[in-house]
Design an enzyme around this catalytic site. Structure first.
Site: not given
Length: 608
Positions: A302, A273, A294-300
């Site tokens: 990978s 893109h 850090d803001a609270g989202a679930t981030v895996p």
């Protein structure tokens, strides 16, 4: 932009720049979802008006086509979505025209590479007027079980696989249209499916952002969790980070920013893109993922772990009683297109036309199996093409040359014969070429041109039955039938038709046999003994010599010769030849700018 959902089961769209496949996919999706009305209300195709036929389930429908955005909006005031399939050159102008219409609420721009300055103007206008732009460079979006834009989610098979025919509980937003298809499938595997999905587009300045749609999803009661797929480049994800920090989002968010592999390259990398290009550490995928985490989202950790994170978040909602998985339903069977079914061998469809003389399906057209390039390379002429298209075989050169000679000799016979006269009168009436030509051709019949066929039929029958010229002529006289091919208004026994002499000379020098022609000459000898104008005319010469061509070439069976004579091939030769002259007379009259023809009074006998 926040508010709630963009689409519903009654949403209708205007489709700009006709594309059959994406429109049909929208209509198939409508049927799959049980919609009562098609989602495409009208089509805008600049310069065109009318209707396009498409299918809505089993029913064939006609969708109106309009030439302008304004006309379409006026005709379909309930259609509030504008799906723009214009190229990047004209997408901005047509999108702005749509945004200025009071009935249009959402504009989806499919084109990639729309000039950034134009995109900024569209975004500014949309925000100022409380409208939504999806794209540019978007595949669109989908309201599961209700409405979809263009090619969103791909084929019907993929849509069924992703359970998009009914609403789920997940709101999904992505920059990538291609990856959207992948995530629709992933979400369907580990949750009860997508409720709404949006691909905002991969250009540097998208009309709406990830956070715009996440905040919307947060206001939709049916959406229980949100999945976000971002990518390196730009800072859109940080607005989502701020919204999370400020507590504006109270639903679980599972996110991943793709492009973490960019750090493996020594130099700056441009991904697919326009916006997928890191402009510093903050725009890297790693930095964005960490900020979201850090803001609270679930981030895996990978992308491979993304599916597991989505599954875990959904199962937690279920276990906590915050959502009940949507019950599965069986979608209706979409009728398969006939062409697709034929190709897959599922049906046998009867054809409507049989053609044995030409085929234009390959790389080049073929005449009776001979490629067009071969015809040109071999230097074949009109006679050769006639032999291929009329007789379905390559005749010897002396035969095709004879056909060409007949065409040359019959092309015209002056302005006074009925066909030329009619053509001239029609041309002087100001009619077009085709009308003038047809006017002349319509006079061809038993008294003008048709004698070629009848001459061949009667001469063949008499010769094959072994009748003497006397028996033949007298039997015709008893039947009250004039011998076709015999007699002329002007020519006499001592003033023969030069065309007949030329044909006879060519045949005697080139044909293996001229038995039918010699029989015609014997008949002429007998008829001349009765009257000096009963000469063998050009119709009789061509008719008898064509019999010799067919019989002497050795390329036709007796039944084939009988069929050719019966069908009327020889009249076709006269029609072809005379068309040349009739066209010439048309051009001649128009070139001379002749006035409307009126027949003189003195040439009419007025009587009671």
């Amino acid at each position: 932009m926040a508010t709630g959902q963009l689409f519903s089961k009654t949403t209708q769209a205007l489709f700009y720049n006709y594309k059959q496949l994406p429109i049909q996919r929208m209509l198939d999706f409508d049927f799959l979802c049980g919609r009562e009305t098609p989602s495409v209300a009208g089509i805008i195709n600049p310069g065109s008006e009318g209707f396009q036929k498409l299918f809505f389930g089993q029913e064939e429908i006609a969708i109106p086509v309009h030439s302008t955005v304004e006309a379409a909006c006026a005709a379909h005031p309930t259609a509030d979505v504008f799906i723009n399939f214009a190229s990047f050159r004209s997408a901005a102008a047509s999108s702005m025209s749509a945004l200025k219409q009071p009935t249009i609420r959402v504009v989806a721009i499919i084109a990639e590479g729309v000039p950034e300055s134009d995109t900024k103007q569209l975004i500014g206008f949309a925000k100022a007027n409380n409208k939504v732009v999806i794209g540019p460079a978007t595949v669109g979006g989908i309201q599961a079980g209700a409405f979809k834009i263009g090619d969103t989610a791909g084929t019907i098979d993929n849509i069924i696989q992703c359970k998009l025919y009914r609403p789920g509980s997940v709101g999904f937003v992505s920059k990538s249209g291609g990856m959207s298809n992948e995530l629709y499938n992933t979400i369907a595997r580990v949750t009860d499916g997508v409720y709404e999905g949006i691909a905002i587009g991969g250009d540097v300045f998208p009309g709406s952002t990830l956070s715009d749609h996440v905040l919307r999803f947060n206001n939709i009661p049916q959406v229980k969790m949100i999945v976000v797929l971002g990518e390196l480049g730009g800072r859109d994800e940080y607005s989502l980070v701020e919204a999370l920090k400020q507590g504006k989002i109270n639903k679980p968010v599972v996110a991943w920013v793709s492009g973490t592999c960019a750090t493996l390259f020594k130099s700056e990398v441009q991904f697919g893109h326009a916006g997928a290009k890191s402009g510093g550490e903050m725009e890297s995928a790693q930095a964005k993922n960490q900020a979201l985490r850090d803001a609270g989202a679930t981030v895996p950790t990978s992308y491979e772990a993304f599916e597991g994170a989505i599954k875990e978040a959904f199962e937690k909602l279920v276990s906590e009683g915050k959502t009940t998985p949507v019950k599965e339903i069986t979608p209706p069977q979409i009728p398969e297109d006939l062409n697709t079914a034929i190709k897959s061998g599922k049906v046998r469809a009867p054809t409507h036309i049989i053609s044995t003389i030409s085929d234009d399906r390959g790389e080049e057209p073929c005449y009776a199996g001979v490629p067009m390039s071969s015809i040109v390379e071999q230097g074949l002429g009109v006679g050769d093409v006639i032999s291929l298209l009329w007789f379905k075989r390559s005749l010897p050169r002396y035969c095709t040359r004879f056909i060409e000679i007949c065409t040359l000799l019959c092309a015209d016979h002056g302005p006074c014969v009925s066909g030329a006269h009619n053509t001239i009168v029609t041309a002087r009436a100001g009619k077009d070429l085709v009308s003038c030509l047809v006017s002349g051709l319509l006079t061809i019949g038993p008294r003008f041109g048709g004698a070629v066929d009848d001459a061949a039929r009667y001469f063949k029958d008499a010769y094959d039955r072994g009748l003497t010229p006397y028996e033949f002529v007298e039997s015709m006289k008893k039947k009250g039938i004039r011998v076709p091919g015999i007699g002329h208004r002007i020519k006499r026994g001592d003033n023969r038709d030069k065309r007949v002499e030329l044909l006879q000379l060519y045949a005697r020098e080139n044909f293996p046999s001229v038995k039918y022609m010699e029989y015609a000459v014997q008949v002429e000898t007998y008829t001349l003994s009765k009257a000096n104008n009963l000469v063998l005319n050009v119709d009789g010469a061509i008719g008898s010599l064509f019999l010799d061509l067919l019989a002497g070439s050795g390329m036709f069976t007796k039944p084939e010769i009988d069929e050719i004579v019966e069908i009327g091939y020889l009249n076709g030769l006269f029609v072809l030849a005379r068309s040349i002259g009739l066209i010439g007379h048309t051009f001649d009259q128009k070139r001379l700018k002749q006035p409307l023809y009126r027949h003189p009074w003195e040439d009419v006998l007025y009587t009671k």
